[in-house]
Design an enzyme around this catalytic site. Structure first.
Site, PDB file in Angstrom:
ATOM      1  N   ALA A  66      30.360 104.171  44.285  1.00 43.10           N
ATOM      2  CA  ALA A  66      30.911 105.456  44.791  1.00 43.10           C
ATOM      3  C   ALA A  66      29.903 105.890  45.860  1.00 43.10           C
ATOM      4  O   ALA A  66      28.743 105.891  45.903  1.00 43.10           O
ATOM      5  CB  ALA A  66      31.051 106.536  43.329  1.00 43.10           C
ATOM      6  N   GLY A 112      30.108 101.959  41.234  1.00 39.01           N
ATOM      7  CA  GLY A 112      31.580 102.184  41.193  1.00 39.01           C
ATOM      8  C   GLY A 112      32.158 100.444  41.634  1.00 39.01           C
ATOM      9  O   GLY A 112      33.315 100.506  41.305  1.00 39.01           O
ATOM     10  N   GLU A 115      31.927  98.429  38.893  1.00 35.39           N
ATOM     11  CA  GLU A 115      33.270  99.141  37.994  1.00 35.39           C
ATOM     12  C   GLU A 115      34.479  98.713  38.387  1.00 35.39           C
ATOM     13  O   GLU A 115      35.313  98.374  37.554  1.00 35.39           O
ATOM     14  CB  GLU A 115      32.911 100.537  37.799  1.00 35.39           C
ATOM     15  CG  GLU A 115      31.673 100.974  36.859  1.00 35.39           C
ATOM     16  CD  GLU A 115      31.239 102.264  37.015  1.00 35.39           C
ATOM     17  OE1 GLU A 115      31.429 102.900  37.842  1.00 35.39           O
ATOM     18  OE2 GLU A 115      31.415 103.032  35.952  1.00 35.39           O
ATOM     19  N   GLU A 135      23.427 103.468  38.390  1.00 34.93           N
ATOM     20  CA  GLU A 135      23.437 104.909  38.467  1.00 34.93           C
ATOM     21  C   GLU A 135      22.376 105.714  37.968  1.00 34.93           C
ATOM     22  O   GLU A 135      22.008 106.889  38.248  1.00 34.93           O
ATOM     23  CB  GLU A 135      24.677 105.269  37.735  1.00 34.93           C
ATOM     24  CG  GLU A 135      26.150 104.956  38.391  1.00 34.93           C
ATOM     25  CD  GLU A 135      26.579 103.481  38.256  1.00 34.93           C
ATOM     26  OE1 GLU A 135      25.677 102.621  37.726  1.00 34.93           O
ATOM     27  OE2 GLU A 135      27.776 103.615  38.649  1.00 34.93           O
TER      28      GLU A 135
HETATM   29  N1  COA Z   1      27.580 105.717  48.979  1.00 36.56           N
HETATM   30  C1  COA Z   1      27.246 106.131  50.239  1.00 36.56           C
HETATM   31  N2  COA Z   1      26.828 105.421  51.481  1.00 36.56           N
HETATM   32  C2  COA Z   1      26.330 104.145  51.093  1.00 36.56           C
HETATM   33  C3  COA Z   1      26.486 103.600  49.720  1.00 36.56           C
HETATM   34  C4  COA Z   1      27.039 104.314  48.780  1.00 36.56           C
HETATM   35  N3  COA Z   1      27.017 103.992  47.451  1.00 36.56           N
HETATM   36  N4  COA Z   1      25.986 102.498  49.794  1.00 36.56           N
HETATM   37  C5  COA Z   1      25.540 102.279  51.163  1.00 36.56           C
HETATM   38  N5  COA Z   1      25.819 103.122  51.654  1.00 36.56           N
HETATM   39  C6  COA Z   1      25.520 103.461  53.270  1.00 36.56           C
HETATM   40  C7  COA Z   1      24.065 103.837  53.646  1.00 36.56           C
HETATM   41  O1  COA Z   1      24.086 105.120  53.445  1.00 36.56           O
HETATM   42  C8  COA Z   1      24.120 103.297  55.252  1.00 36.56           C
HETATM   43  O2  COA Z   1      24.630 104.471  56.072  1.00 36.56           O
HETATM   44  P1  COA Z   1      24.091 104.673  57.239  1.00 36.56           P
HETATM   45  O3  COA Z   1      23.885 103.604  58.071  1.00 36.56           O
HETATM   46  O4  COA Z   1      25.080 105.834  57.818  1.00 36.56           O
HETATM   47  O5  COA Z   1      22.781 105.427  56.795  1.00 36.56           O
HETATM   48  C9  COA Z   1      25.074 102.045  55.006  1.00 36.56           C
HETATM   49  O6  COA Z   1      25.841 102.239  53.946  1.00 36.56           O
HETATM   50  C10 COA Z   1      24.419 100.670  54.948  1.00 36.56           C
HETATM   51  O7  COA Z   1      23.379 100.823  53.885  1.00 36.56           O
HETATM   52  P2  COA Z   1      21.914 100.303  53.800  1.00 36.56           P
HETATM   53  O8  COA Z   1      21.308 101.261  52.607  1.00 36.56           O
HETATM   54  O9  COA Z   1      21.254 100.963  55.086  1.00 36.56           O
HETATM   55  O10 COA Z   1      21.827  98.992  53.584  1.00 36.56           O
HETATM   56  P3  COA Z   1      20.712  98.155  52.961  1.00 36.56           P
HETATM   57  O11 COA Z   1      20.943  96.674  53.092  1.00 36.56           O
HETATM   58  O12 COA Z   1      19.339  98.531  53.439  1.00 36.56           O
HETATM   59  O13 COA Z   1      20.943  98.097  51.386  1.00 36.56           O
HETATM   60  C11 COA Z   1      21.949  98.522  49.396  1.00 36.56           C
HETATM   61  C12 COA Z   1      21.852  97.947  50.659  1.00 36.56           C
HETATM   62  C13 COA Z   1      23.371  98.202  48.621  1.00 36.56           C
HETATM   63  C14 COA Z   1      20.723  97.941  48.517  1.00 36.56           C
HETATM   64  C15 COA Z   1      21.826  99.900  49.491  1.00 36.56           C
HETATM   65  O14 COA Z   1      22.753 100.627  50.308  1.00 36.56           O
HETATM   66  C16 COA Z   1      21.948 100.809  48.208  1.00 36.56           C
HETATM   67  O15 COA Z   1      21.118 100.826  47.205  1.00 36.56           O
HETATM   68  N6  COA Z   1      23.111 101.644  48.132  1.00 36.56           N
HETATM   69  C17 COA Z   1      23.315 102.440  47.076  1.00 36.56           C
HETATM   70  C18 COA Z   1      23.611 101.659  45.782  1.00 36.56           C
HETATM   71  C19 COA Z   1      24.106 102.668  44.617  1.00 36.56           C
HETATM   72  O16 COA Z   1      23.381 103.276  44.228  1.00 36.56           O
HETATM   73  N7  COA Z   1      25.285 102.683  43.980  1.00 36.56           N
HETATM   74  C20 COA Z   1      25.701 103.335  43.022  1.00 36.56           C
HETATM   75  C21 COA Z   1      26.395 104.711  43.548  1.00 36.56           C
HETATM   76  S1  COA Z   1      27.022 105.487  41.931  1.00 36.56           S
END
Ligand code: COA
Length: 260
Positions: A66, A112, A115, A135
């Site tokens: 999400a 999400g 999910e 989460e």
């Molecule tokens: N919500 C909003 N933005 C998200 C996102 C999310 N769930 N997951 C990734 N993004 C965005 C990042 O903020 C970044 O945006 P920016 O370039 O404007 O800063 C872009 O997507 C790329 O992500 P980034 O974190 O730079 O890539 P990465 O390769 O370093 O890491 C992940 C990849 C998936 C490990 C990391 O993005 C992450 O942990 N995301 C969140 C996962 C999460 O907790 N999901 C559950 C949400 S309830």
């Protein structure tokens, strides 16, 4: 409706829905959820469409969760509403569709995203896929059905550990635990899913929709899945597909199902 966050294409009876926010790793914001609802509803109402493949844009993510930026400042009430409206519009909606939906998990499927993949009828993963429900690392719990569907798919103890550790599992582990039905090289993922869809669309759409309903019934509180199966089984006898399927068998020819 003009879509800004998703792409929808169709080739014959097989539709492909692609979540298209690669710069945000296809994170699900409210607008994307609304577009997905509209797209799935439209495809469901189109009798030509008999299978749907759901995937994410780019090579990195199916859906990374999400959209955290969107809910970071929500109140208790707003949080509850986010979960209930999301479940109604997308997650429960997809699970209950009559048209089979295959999740083609092409990278990160987190929060999400996992999910959503779990709400699809089954999942095929690319070899670089990573799945998890992180989460609790953000101070919340899975709110789009993850606490329910993950234990259904991999068992309670494994789901508890995965949720509590906020860890990610590899595609191979997801396959081993039954979260993904197949693991294939990323370049072959969509064709592989299309191959499964080709097998599905040869069969009776009415029977498939009743089968989805009966299988889902076994996972609903207060619903007797065996009784639902009896009703769904009975309903099949009133369809043109049933007449066609049985007649074709007896006439030693291939059935041509109308979906009626
Ligand atoms: N919500 C909003 N933005 C998200 C996102 C999310 N769930 N997951 C990734 N993004 C965005 C990042 O903020 C970044 O945006 P920016 O370039 O404007 O800063 C872009 O997507 C790329 O992500 P980034 O974190 O730079 O890539 P990465 O390769 O370093 O890491 C992940 C990849 C998936 C490990 C990391 O993005 C992450 O942990 N995301 C969140 C996962 C999460 O907790 N999901 C559950 C949400 S309830």
């Amino acid at each position: 409706m003009n879509y800004e966050n998703i792409l929808v294409t169709a080739e014959g009876a097989i539709a492909e829905v692609t979540i298209n926010r690669p710069s945000k790793l296809n994170a699900l914001n409210v607008a994307t959820i609304q577009e997905l609802h509209h797209a799935f509803n439209t495809l469901e109402l189109n009798p030509e469409i008999r299978a749907i493949i759901l995937t994410g844009s780019g090579e990195k993510a199916f859906v990374a969760g999400a959209d955290i930026a969107e809910f970071a400042h929500f109140s208790v009430e707003e949080g509850a509403h986010l979960a209930s409206s999301g479940q109604e519009l997308l997650f429960d909606f997809v699970e209950k569709l009559k048209t089979p939906v295959i999740a083609a998990v092409n990278g990160f499927a987190l929060g999400g995203g996992l999910e959503l993949a779990m709400a699809c009828h089954f999942r095929v993963a690319s070899d670089n896929a990573k799945m998890g429900l992180p989460e609790v690392s953000l101070g919340v719990i899975p709110g789009y059905g993850g606490t329910q569907r993950l234990p259904q798919l991999i068992g309670k103890g494994r789901a508890m550990e995965m949720i509590m550790t906020a860890g990610m599992m590899s595609a191979e582990d997801a396959y081993r635990l039954g979260l993904a039905n197949h693991v294939v090289p990323q370049a072959e993922l969509i064709d592989y899913c299309k191959g499964i869809a080709q097998k599905i669309i040869k069969n009776s759409p009415t029977a498939i929709s009743q089968a989805i309903k009966a299988v889902n019934a076994g996972f609903k509180d207060g619903v007797n899945g065996y009784e639902t199966e009896i009703k769904c089984f009975g309903k099949c006898f009133g369809t043109e597909d049933f007449k066609e399927g049985t007649t074709a068998f007896l006439e030693k020819r291939k059935a041509e199902f109308s979906g009626k």
